[in-house]
Design a protein around this motif. Sequence first.
Motif, short mmCIF file in Angstrom:
data_model
loop_
_atom_site.label_atom_id
_atom_site.label_comp_id
_atom_site.label_asym_id
_atom_site.label_seq_id
_atom_site.Cartn_x
_atom_site.Cartn_y
_atom_site.Cartn_z
N ILE A 278 4.93 11.90 -5.15
CA ILE A 278 3.94 12.37 -4.53
C ILE A 278 3.12 13.36 -5.47
O ILE A 278 1.96 14.01 -5.23
CB ILE A 278 3.95 12.99 -3.12
N ASP B 30 -2.27 5.45 -0.32
CA ASP B 30 -3.47 5.76 -1.25
C ASP B 30 -4.81 5.01 -0.69
O ASP B 30 -5.68 5.16 -1.47
CB ASP B 30 -3.18 5.91 -2.43
N HIS C 200 8.57 8.66 -0.29
CA HIS C 200 7.87 9.17 -0.68
C HIS C 200 8.47 10.69 -1.18
O HIS C 200 9.03 11.29 -0.41
CB HIS C 200 6.68 9.48 0.14
N GLY D 93 2.32 10.27 -8.81
CA GLY D 93 1.94 9.03 -8.35
C GLY D 93 2.70 7.96 -8.99
O GLY D 93 2.42 6.58 -8.71
N ASN E 102 0.73 -1.37 -0.06
CA ASN E 102 -0.17 0.10 -0.04
C ASN E 102 0.84 1.20 0.01
O ASN E 102 1.92 1.41 0.81
CB ASN E 102 -0.87 -0.05 1.15
#
Length: 153
Positions: free
Chosen positions: A101, A79, A137, A104, A76
Amino acid sequence: MENRIERIKKQLHSSSYKLTPQREATVRVLLEHEEDHLSAEDVYLLVKEKSPEIGLATVYRTLELLTELKIVDKINFGDGVSRYDLRKEGAAHFHHHLVCIDCGSVAEIEEDLLEDVEAIVESGWNFKIKDHRLTFHGICEKCQQEDRADENE
């Protein structure tokens, strides 16, 4: 691809499962889209194109079984959507991911960057590590270039 399917079939057999036609259809979709980090729904839609008789519940059960047997990893990226990623053959650990970020996009890091950290945790906390996951991220190179281009206008 056929060699990989045969090895997955052996993994299933060693755990007393069969590679049913429904499971094989799901595995084939995962192999054909190995770089895509598909959700269960994505897998189902692709399976349905080839085998319309296979239902969503069957795909979910197959993905859960493959996850349990460590053939695929359930991931995951924050999102709220679970995605499925084939574990690289012979990999001791799950590979790492870079998630942009902005757009995506997801990139993979194959090399294990945490061997030293694992050794510290295992000795310092008397904790036997079985696996780990690392997701960064940030902003991908393409989005950074677009941001710089926007700033220069």
